[in-house]
Design an enzyme around this catalytic site. Structure first.
Site, short mmCIF file in Angstrom:
data_model
loop_
_atom_site.label_atom_id
_atom_site.label_comp_id
_atom_site.label_asym_id
_atom_site.label_seq_id
_atom_site.Cartn_x
_atom_site.Cartn_y
_atom_site.Cartn_z
N LEU A 137 -14.70 5.87 10.01
CA LEU A 137 -13.71 6.85 9.55
C LEU A 137 -14.30 7.75 8.46
O LEU A 137 -14.29 8.97 8.57
CB LEU A 137 -12.46 6.10 9.00
CG LEU A 137 -11.38 6.97 8.37
CD1 LEU A 137 -10.69 7.85 9.42
CD2 LEU A 137 -10.31 6.11 7.66
N THR A 170 -19.59 -0.26 7.34
CA THR A 170 -19.93 -1.69 7.37
C THR A 170 -20.20 -2.10 8.81
O THR A 170 -19.46 -1.70 9.72
CB THR A 170 -18.76 -2.52 6.79
OG1 THR A 170 -18.43 -2.00 5.52
CG2 THR A 170 -19.14 -3.99 6.69
N ASP A 252 -4.02 -0.71 6.58
CA ASP A 252 -3.01 -1.60 5.98
C ASP A 252 -3.41 -3.05 6.24
O ASP A 252 -3.38 -3.90 5.34
CB ASP A 252 -1.62 -1.35 6.58
CG ASP A 252 -0.98 -0.06 6.08
OD1 ASP A 252 -1.46 0.50 5.08
OD2 ASP A 252 0.02 0.38 6.70
N GLN A 291 -11.09 -23.28 -27.59
CA GLN A 291 -9.91 -22.55 -27.12
C GLN A 291 -10.30 -21.22 -26.47
O GLN A 291 -9.66 -20.78 -25.50
CB GLN A 291 -8.96 -22.29 -28.30
CG GLN A 291 -7.60 -21.83 -27.83
CD GLN A 291 -6.65 -21.56 -28.98
OE1 GLN A 291 -6.98 -20.85 -29.93
NE2 GLN A 291 -5.48 -22.16 -28.93
N GLN A 348 -19.38 -14.33 -18.84
CA GLN A 348 -19.20 -14.57 -20.29
C GLN A 348 -19.15 -16.07 -20.59
O GLN A 348 -19.76 -16.54 -21.56
CB GLN A 348 -17.89 -13.89 -20.75
CG GLN A 348 -17.83 -13.62 -22.23
CD GLN A 348 -18.86 -12.59 -22.67
OE1 GLN A 348 -19.39 -11.82 -21.87
NE2 GLN A 348 -19.20 -12.60 -23.95
N GLU A 375 -12.17 0.30 1.85
CA GLU A 375 -10.83 0.23 2.49
C GLU A 375 -9.74 0.74 1.55
O GLU A 375 -8.61 0.25 1.54
CB GLU A 375 -10.58 -1.17 3.05
CG GLU A 375 -11.65 -1.53 4.09
CD GLU A 375 -11.32 -2.66 5.01
OE1 GLU A 375 -10.13 -2.89 5.25
OE2 GLU A 375 -12.28 -3.29 5.49
N GLU A 379 -7.49 3.25 -6.99
CA GLU A 379 -6.66 4.42 -7.28
C GLU A 379 -5.84 4.81 -6.05
O GLU A 379 -4.66 5.17 -6.16
CB GLU A 379 -7.57 5.59 -7.74
CG GLU A 379 -8.27 5.35 -9.08
CD GLU A 379 -9.32 4.24 -9.06
OE1 GLU A 379 -10.03 4.10 -8.03
OE2 GLU A 379 -9.43 3.49 -10.05
N1 CAA Z 1 0.41 3.68 8.66
C1 CAA Z 1 0.65 4.56 9.68
N2 CAA Z 1 0.79 5.90 9.46
C2 CAA Z 1 0.71 6.34 8.20
C3 CAA Z 1 0.47 5.46 7.11
C4 CAA Z 1 0.33 4.09 7.38
N3 CAA Z 1 0.10 3.22 6.40
N4 CAA Z 1 0.42 6.18 5.97
C5 CAA Z 1 0.64 7.46 6.33
N5 CAA Z 1 0.81 7.54 7.67
C6 CAA Z 1 1.07 8.76 8.46
C7 CAA Z 1 2.19 9.60 7.85
O1 CAA Z 1 3.43 9.24 8.35
C8 CAA Z 1 1.78 11.00 8.25
O2 CAA Z 1 2.17 11.28 9.57
P1 CAA Z 1 3.26 12.47 9.88
O3 CAA Z 1 2.69 13.73 9.29
O4 CAA Z 1 3.36 12.49 11.36
O5 CAA Z 1 4.52 12.03 9.19
C9 CAA Z 1 0.26 10.95 8.26
O6 CAA Z 1 -0.11 9.57 8.41
C10 CAA Z 1 -0.36 11.48 6.98
O7 CAA Z 1 0.30 10.83 5.91
P2 CAA Z 1 0.12 11.33 4.41
O8 CAA Z 1 0.41 12.80 4.35
O9 CAA Z 1 0.86 10.40 3.53
O10 CAA Z 1 -1.45 11.10 4.25
P3 CAA Z 1 -2.46 11.67 3.18
O11 CAA Z 1 -3.44 12.51 3.84
O12 CAA Z 1 -1.71 12.24 2.00
O13 CAA Z 1 -3.23 10.33 2.73
C11 CAA Z 1 -3.65 8.25 1.66
C12 CAA Z 1 -2.60 9.23 2.23
C13 CAA Z 1 -2.88 7.03 1.21
C14 CAA Z 1 -4.39 8.85 0.48
C15 CAA Z 1 -4.64 7.85 2.78
O14 CAA Z 1 -5.43 8.95 3.15
C16 CAA Z 1 -5.58 6.74 2.42
O15 CAA Z 1 -5.21 5.56 2.53
N6 CAA Z 1 -6.84 7.04 1.98
C17 CAA Z 1 -7.87 6.03 1.79
C18 CAA Z 1 -8.73 5.91 3.01
C19 CAA Z 1 -9.54 4.65 3.02
O16 CAA Z 1 -9.03 3.57 2.75
N7 CAA Z 1 -10.81 4.78 3.42
C20 CAA Z 1 -11.67 3.65 3.58
C21 CAA Z 1 -12.35 3.74 4.93
S1 CAA Z 1 -12.89 2.29 5.70
C22 CAA Z 1 -14.14 1.65 4.78
O17 CAA Z 1 -13.97 1.41 3.63
C23 CAA Z 1 -15.48 1.45 5.41
C24 CAA Z 1 -15.73 0.12 5.94
O18 CAA Z 1 -16.50 0.01 6.88
C25 CAA Z 1 -15.14 -1.10 5.34
#
Ligand code: CAA
Length: 396
Positions: A137, A170, A252, A291, A348, A375, A379
């Protein structure tokens, strides 16, 4: 008190933790202690991928824990998954993230959004652990903000052509299957994003760079380049334009796995601190009599158990089919920050010894940091939690 004993007492008040779950945790704990833990320091030092451990975990049904048996998985619930992840991470955080990504970020979305053909062809081998998956992603310019991603997909006869760069992936080096997010039409914003299941043997797939990291060194973190990779139409997961929703829904679930990984890292440091405090003598007595040390131990225990209960609550909400976006974000926020705090204090407690590679807390400290970042950073978790809280208020 062994780690298992301390976990078992924490099952009180959780009726769903039945005898079969306790047996599962006991089995994984024994495997983690006897097979994973003895290799962890060497894997950390060499950065060698834990191939054999992953194979053994696959044989135990751990690579596709929540996938229905029909599709090669173990058909277990999310609470069990969280408990198993904690056990693996308490022994080796690198092995834990390899397992977590395959389960939560690759098997789970194919199980949820895939059709029968995709489940038979792609999910089954992933869930059986015959193949390994990665979740592509993030991009160089889009980490926290995936809605603006730039990797492109173009419709071509019989399929799609993908072009672009993915970062921080990953399992990127070892993966057989990548779940790739790309936009069919950038002008449609997030509604142009699609999810594709990509066989990494497809011409044009390249591992462009491997990151040299602070922690979780035995898991690979890769930059991937998709050089006009053509995939058949059957590789589109879900509907066109559903890609961002699939990604965020998947994250999630992933956040529960990372919360559990953070718990395992923290528990390892906590157990090491208790042992050290009772063995190390200063001023004529074990430092556990002081303590200052007792307060560290008390705060570690409280933060660890608080984060664990949030993690299990998020897992239980998912098991019950409830929306668990906020609960998963709370679990990851609490567990990752607890892990960072506990591992810092563990050093520590150990004093100068804790700063050396001879003691596990040094590795725990380095491994803990990433749980506050991947993930979704701490923040981002706060943004998710606040958005849900304020949305709930505006409905009243
Ligand atoms: N589940 C399903 N759909 C969702 C959702 C969820 N939890 N949260 C939002 N949506 C939907 C919304 O309903 C919306 O759809 P509609 O326009 O049709 O209503 C759409 O997604 C966009 O929603 P937002 O406008 O709320 O989204 P945003 O662009 O403002 O972003 C955010 C919200 C919380 C910041 C999100 O972008 C986010 O979680 N960012 C972090 C990304 C992340 O975790 N990246 C890590 C990548 S993986 C990794 O770490 C690598 C690895 O290999 C381990």
């Amino acid at each position: 008190m062994s780690s298992t004993e301390s976990t078992t007492t924490m099952f009180q008040g959780w009726p769903e933790v039945d005898e079969s779950k306790k047996l599962l945790i006991e089995q994984i704990h024994t495997f983690a202690e006897s097979k994973i833990k003895p290799l962890a320091a060497k894997l950390d030092a060499t950065g060698e991928f834990p191939t054999e451990l992953v194979q053994q975990l696959a044989e135990m049904g751990i690579m596709g824990m929540m996938v229905p048996e029909q599709w090669g998985g173990s058909g277990m619930d999310v609470v069990s998954y969280a408990m198993v992840m904690e056990e693996i991470a308490a022994a080796c955080a690198s092995t834990a993230v390899v397992v977590s990504v395959n389960n939560s970020l690759v098997c789970a979305p194919i199980a949820l959004f895939g059709n029968d053909l995709q489940k038979e062809k792609y999910l089954k081998p992933l869930a059986q652990g015959k193949k390994l998956g990665c979740f592509a992603l993030s991009e160089p310019g889009h980490g926290s903000d995936p809605a603006g991603l730039e990797c492109s997909a173009k419709k071509v006869p019989g399929g799609y052509q993908i072009r672009g760069t993915k970062n921080w992936i990953t399992n990127g080096k070892e993966a057989d299957t990548a779940l790739v997010f790309a936009t069919l039409d950038k002008s449609q914003g997030h509604k142009g994003i699609c999810a594709f299941i990509v066989d990494t043997k497809t011409p044009g797939f390249q591992v462009a760079k491997l990151e040299d990291k602070l922690g979780i060194t035995a898991s690979s973190t890769a930059q991937l380049f998709f050089d006009d990779v053509v995939v058949p139409e059957e590789c589109l997961l879900g509907k066109p334009g559903e890609g961002l929703k699939i990604a965020l829904n998947t994250l999630d679930g992933g956040r529960i796995g990372i919360a559990a990984q953070a718990l395992g890292i923290a528990r390892c440091a906590f157990d090491a601190s208790k042992r050290f405090a009772t063995e190390r003598e200063q001023f004529g007595a074990p430092i556990a009599k002081l303590q200052a040390i007792q307060w560290f131990i008390a705060d570690m225990a409280t933060r660890l158990q608080g984060a664990r209960l949030l993690t299990w609550a998020a897992a239980r909400a998912k098991d019950q089919g409830l929306r668990y976006t906020k609960e998963a974000a709370m679990a990851k926020l609490a567990a990752s920050e607890a892990a960072m705090w506990i591992t810092t204090k563990a050093i520590q407690v150990h004093g100068g010894y804790g700063y050396t590679k001879e003691y596990v807390v040094e590795r725990n400290f380095r491994d803990a940091k990433i749980t506050e970042i991947y993930e979704g950073t701490s923040e981002i978790q706060r943004i998710v939690i606040a958005a849900q809280e304020l949305a709930a208020l505006s409905k009243t």
